[in-house]
Design a protein around this motif. Sequence first.
Motif, short mmCIF file in Angstrom:
data_model
loop_
_atom_site.label_atom_id
_atom_site.label_comp_id
_atom_site.label_asym_id
_atom_site.label_seq_id
_atom_site.Cartn_x
_atom_site.Cartn_y
_atom_site.Cartn_z
N VAL A 47 -1.90 31.69 127.01
CA VAL A 47 -0.32 30.46 126.48
C VAL A 47 -0.13 30.52 125.67
O VAL A 47 0.67 30.26 125.00
CB VAL A 47 -1.17 29.83 127.83
CG1 VAL A 47 -0.49 28.37 128.34
CG2 VAL A 47 -1.71 29.93 129.11
N ALA A 48 -1.54 29.93 124.90
CA ALA A 48 -1.21 29.55 123.37
C ALA A 48 -1.81 29.01 122.09
O ALA A 48 -3.31 28.84 123.00
CB ALA A 48 -0.15 27.89 124.03
N THR A 49 -1.86 29.04 120.94
CA THR A 49 -3.24 28.88 120.67
C THR A 49 -2.63 27.89 119.54
O THR A 49 -1.00 28.16 119.04
CB THR A 49 -3.95 30.46 119.98
OG1 THR A 49 -2.93 31.02 118.86
CG2 THR A 49 -4.66 30.94 120.33
N ILE A 50 -3.45 27.39 119.11
CA ILE A 50 -3.81 26.82 117.30
C ILE A 50 -4.60 26.63 116.14
O ILE A 50 -5.76 26.66 116.59
CB ILE A 50 -2.92 24.95 118.06
CG1 ILE A 50 -2.67 24.56 116.87
CG2 ILE A 50 -4.42 24.49 118.87
CD1 ILE A 50 -2.24 22.89 116.96
N ALA A 59 2.90 32.16 124.17
CA ALA A 59 3.49 33.30 124.84
C ALA A 59 4.99 32.42 125.03
O ALA A 59 5.37 31.65 125.71
CB ALA A 59 2.83 33.01 126.33
N ASP A 60 6.02 34.37 124.82
CA ASP A 60 7.11 33.86 125.48
C ASP A 60 7.41 33.86 126.31
O ASP A 60 8.61 32.79 126.76
CB ASP A 60 7.91 35.44 125.53
CG ASP A 60 7.83 35.73 124.27
OD1 ASP A 60 7.77 37.35 124.74
OD2 ASP A 60 8.05 35.33 123.34
N SER A 61 6.74 33.57 127.64
CA SER A 61 7.14 32.33 129.08
C SER A 61 6.75 31.35 129.22
O SER A 61 7.51 30.36 129.93
CB SER A 61 5.44 33.34 130.09
OG SER A 61 4.68 32.74 129.61
N GLY A 64 8.95 27.15 124.38
CA GLY A 64 10.59 25.43 124.98
C GLY A 64 9.83 24.02 126.39
O GLY A 64 10.42 23.80 126.73
N ARG A 65 8.61 24.92 127.06
CA ARG A 65 8.20 24.58 127.73
C ARG A 65 6.70 23.28 128.15
O ARG A 65 6.28 22.41 128.01
CB ARG A 65 7.77 24.89 129.26
CG ARG A 65 9.11 25.64 129.42
CD ARG A 65 9.32 25.84 131.30
NE ARG A 65 8.73 27.82 131.19
CZ ARG A 65 7.62 27.64 132.00
NH1 ARG A 65 7.24 26.67 133.01
NH2 ARG A 65 6.24 28.79 131.88
N PHE A 66 6.18 24.08 127.05
CA PHE A 66 4.62 24.19 126.65
C PHE A 66 4.20 23.61 125.27
O PHE A 66 5.25 23.89 124.88
CB PHE A 66 3.41 24.68 127.39
CG PHE A 66 3.48 25.52 128.89
CD1 PHE A 66 3.86 24.92 129.79
CD2 PHE A 66 2.31 26.01 128.99
CE1 PHE A 66 3.84 25.25 130.85
CE2 PHE A 66 2.38 26.58 130.50
CZ PHE A 66 3.33 25.85 131.70
#
Length: 114
Positions: A47-50, A59-61, A64-66
């Motif tokens: 989903v996402a990493t930091i 993730a592209d999906s 802009g939302r997460f």
Amino acid sequence: VQLQASGGGLVQPGGSLRLFCAASGTFFRLGVMGWYRQAPGKQRELVATIAENGRTNYADSVKGRFTIARDNAKNSVYLQMNSLRPDDTADFYCNAVVYGMEYWGKGTQVTVSS
């Protein structure tokens, strides 16, 4: 290293949720932290990493939302999820890399449904 995630739940389409994950145990500092998800019948996906320096990857999906964020002082990572869609329904897992080893928390369920 133990990871404890929370914040999942049931939300209507278009709604928001905030996931939280705290790391505990014996370590000096955490490396990359992230969130992954696994929908029923599908493979686990990023989903996402930091990174420790704040550099993020999404993730592209979910772009802009997460939004992923971390608090190094509190050994924690957050995932703000907005504009949720039914296809976001999944078990979300917190992940952290510590000294080159990967650790996973138990999943927290997110259900997006009207």
